[in-house]
Design a protein around this motif. Sequence first.
Motif, mmCIF file in Angstrom:
data_model
loop_
_atom_site.group_PDB
_atom_site.id
_atom_site.type_symbol
_atom_site.label_atom_id
_atom_site.label_comp_id
_atom_site.label_asym_id
_atom_site.label_seq_id
_atom_site.Cartn_x
_atom_site.Cartn_y
_atom_site.Cartn_z
ATOM 1 N N ALA A 33 39.059 57.208 37.282
ATOM 2 C CA ALA A 33 40.112 56.193 37.338
ATOM 3 C C ALA A 33 39.510 54.926 37.919
ATOM 4 C CB ALA A 33 41.285 56.696 38.189
ATOM 5 N N ALA A 34 39.500 53.851 37.138
ATOM 6 C CA ALA A 34 38.762 52.651 37.522
ATOM 7 C C ALA A 34 39.697 51.496 37.883
ATOM 8 C CB ALA A 34 37.805 52.255 36.416
ATOM 9 N N GLY A 35 40.038 50.651 36.920
ATOM 10 C CA GLY A 35 40.845 49.480 37.238
ATOM 11 C C GLY A 35 41.205 48.705 35.992
ATOM 12 N N GLU A 36 41.432 47.396 36.184
ATOM 13 C CA GLU A 36 41.874 46.551 35.086
ATOM 14 C C GLU A 36 40.694 45.961 34.318
ATOM 15 O OE1 GLU A 36 45.025 43.660 35.975
ATOM 16 O OE2 GLU A 36 44.917 44.399 38.038
ATOM 17 N N PRO A 37 40.825 45.837 32.998
ATOM 18 C CA PRO A 37 39.801 45.138 32.228
ATOM 19 C C PRO A 37 39.596 43.733 32.781
ATOM 20 C CG PRO A 37 41.328 46.268 30.765
ATOM 21 C CD PRO A 37 41.917 46.362 32.148
ATOM 22 N N GLY A 38 38.351 43.305 32.844
ATOM 23 C CA GLY A 38 38.040 41.989 33.381
ATOM 24 C C GLY A 38 37.710 42.012 34.852
ATOM 25 N N GLY A 39 37.799 43.200 35.480
ATOM 26 C CA GLY A 39 37.520 43.321 36.899
ATOM 27 C C GLY A 39 36.255 44.106 37.174
ATOM 28 N N PHE A 40 35.838 44.092 38.434
ATOM 29 C CA PHE A 40 34.590 44.728 38.841
ATOM 30 C C PHE A 40 34.691 46.248 38.787
ATOM 31 C CE2 PHE A 40 30.963 45.558 41.633
ATOM 32 C CZ PHE A 40 30.097 44.544 41.287
ATOM 33 N N TYR A 41 35.891 46.802 39.056
ATOM 34 C CA TYR A 41 36.057 48.259 39.030
ATOM 35 C C TYR A 41 35.623 48.836 37.686
ATOM 36 C CZ TYR A 41 38.870 48.981 43.310
ATOM 37 O OH TYR A 41 39.312 49.098 44.593
ATOM 38 N N ARG A 166 51.386 40.569 38.595
ATOM 39 C CA ARG A 166 50.815 40.464 37.257
ATOM 40 C C ARG A 166 49.457 41.150 37.190
ATOM 41 N NH1 ARG A 166 53.022 34.928 37.583
ATOM 42 N NH2 ARG A 166 54.369 34.534 35.775
ATOM 43 N N PRO A 167 49.160 41.823 36.067
ATOM 44 C CA PRO A 167 47.779 42.268 35.827
ATOM 45 C C PRO A 167 46.846 41.062 35.834
ATOM 46 C CG PRO A 167 49.298 43.293 34.276
ATOM 47 C CD PRO A 167 50.073 42.225 34.991
ATOM 48 N N LEU A 168 45.575 41.307 36.072
ATOM 49 C CA LEU A 168 44.627 40.221 36.275
ATOM 50 C C LEU A 168 44.625 39.217 35.144
ATOM 51 C CD1 LEU A 168 42.319 38.847 37.774
ATOM 52 C CD2 LEU A 168 40.744 40.497 36.715
ATOM 53 N N ARG A 169 44.483 39.667 33.920
ATOM 54 C CA ARG A 169 44.377 38.704 32.818
ATOM 55 C C ARG A 169 45.676 37.924 32.635
ATOM 56 N NH1 ARG A 169 39.645 38.524 30.567
ATOM 57 N NH2 ARG A 169 38.264 40.345 30.458
ATOM 58 N N ASP A 170 46.821 38.555 32.885
ATOM 59 C CA ASP A 170 48.093 37.817 32.830
ATOM 60 C C ASP A 170 48.164 36.790 33.952
ATOM 61 O OD1 ASP A 170 48.764 39.366 30.681
ATOM 62 O OD2 ASP A 170 50.251 40.591 31.728
ATOM 63 N N ALA A 171 47.679 37.167 35.136
ATOM 64 C CA ALA A 171 47.687 36.234 36.258
ATOM 65 C C ALA A 171 46.767 35.043 35.987
ATOM 66 C CB ALA A 171 47.262 36.956 37.537
ATOM 67 N N VAL A 172 45.621 35.313 35.385
ATOM 68 C CA VAL A 172 44.705 34.228 35.019
ATOM 69 C C VAL A 172 45.375 33.270 34.045
ATOM 70 C CG1 VAL A 172 42.594 33.729 33.702
ATOM 71 C CG2 VAL A 172 42.568 35.458 35.507
ATOM 72 N N PRO A 190 30.780 37.437 41.244
ATOM 73 C CA PRO A 190 32.040 36.929 40.725
ATOM 74 C C PRO A 190 32.753 37.964 39.865
ATOM 75 C CG PRO A 190 30.233 36.135 39.377
ATOM 76 C CD PRO A 190 29.612 36.936 40.487
ATOM 77 N N THR A 191 34.062 37.984 39.917
ATOM 78 C CA THR A 191 34.841 38.841 39.032
ATOM 79 C C THR A 191 34.809 38.229 37.632
ATOM 80 O OG1 THR A 191 36.295 39.694 40.756
ATOM 81 C CG2 THR A 191 37.181 39.630 38.511
ATOM 82 N N PRO A 192 34.473 39.006 36.599
ATOM 83 C CA PRO A 192 34.286 38.429 35.265
ATOM 84 C C PRO A 192 35.452 37.581 34.766
ATOM 85 C CG PRO A 192 33.453 40.663 35.309
ATOM 86 C CD PRO A 192 34.121 40.441 36.642
ATOM 87 N N ALA A 193 36.682 38.075 34.875
ATOM 88 C CA ALA A 193 37.817 37.309 34.344
ATOM 89 C C ALA A 193 38.015 35.994 35.093
ATOM 90 C CB ALA A 193 39.089 38.150 34.413
ATOM 91 N N LEU A 194 37.720 35.979 36.387
ATOM 92 C CA LEU A 194 37.842 34.739 37.154
ATOM 93 C C LEU A 194 36.702 33.778 36.809
ATOM 94 C CD1 LEU A 194 38.936 36.053 40.677
ATOM 95 C CD2 LEU A 194 40.359 35.352 38.734
ATOM 96 N N ALA A 195 35.523 34.321 36.576
ATOM 97 C CA ALA A 195 34.400 33.479 36.171
ATOM 98 C C ALA A 195 34.664 32.837 34.811
ATOM 99 C CB ALA A 195 33.115 34.297 36.131
#
Length: 310
Positions: A33-41, A166-172, A190-195
């Motif tokens: 169990a990891a995390g959200e797409p676009g994140g470090f997990y 919000r999920p990360l990509r929605d928050a972005v 850096p977190t990929p989606a934030l970068a």
Amino acid sequence: MSKVSRRALLRGLLAAPLVGGCTSGTAHPLALAAGEPGGFYVEFGELLAAALGAAGLPATVENTGGSVENIEQLRDGAAALGLALTDIALAARSGEEPFGAPVPLQAIGRVYENYMQLMVRAEDPAAGTADLAGRPVSLGAVGSGAAVFGDRLLAAAGIAADVTRRPLRDAVSALEAGTTDALLWSGGVPTPALAELAARRPVRLLPLAEHLPQLRSRHGDVYGPVTVPADAYGPAAPVPTVGVANLLVCTPALPPETAGAVARTLVAAAPDLVPESALGTQYLDQRSLIGTGEIPLHPGAAAAYRELHG
């Protein structure tokens, strides 16, 4: 623990079998169990799954909302391994919110440092958390460690905000569109989606280290000072923020030989388990892997580390 070289560790790994009975023909791959797409997990999880597969222990990576959901999957038997922030793992073991009862978590190892990242558009006048009072803020997805920390952060700062989950990509997307004024994320740097966002438009991080005294007085020393490196998300000075260690966790149901195999892989494949883009502090060596604090090591992992250390 006395100092031990990576070369000595690798010699120990080569001299010892990875795990008895685990081969590429394993009927049921380990679910991580990891995390959200676009994140470090997810990035870390995919690298770990590849290393485990190469070592004869197939694994699959499951996208989730984050630490809380990962622990719930472990509790319910839907996953064998999970990534979790130490503060969330401690809450789970003690049965605190958002968990209704204690979860008997154990750790395979401490894998890396998470950086709490509160991002705003570069032109936003906010200089700190207090300036977000009453404004729309995304404090992490439902089921994430960031969501729990976000509530703790606002309480420590003594403010209320118009909070969304919000999920990360929605928050972005919301931050970029101006429908939210800030987003909170917990992850590597850096977190990929934030970068990716920073490459499209100027953004910056707000400092959070000023809230450490209140956070530690309420929740213990699980939180510590860390600094986001300069230029992590475009031209900017280093930003002092809050860090919390990330653990690879499981339950006592994980067989000792499997836990030992995963621990050996963390040591043997350490150079391959850090995403190339990562700038933040990484912990993938034996001395730090065993530093899981109040979350006890799984006996199989502990035995593997003892054997490797000699």
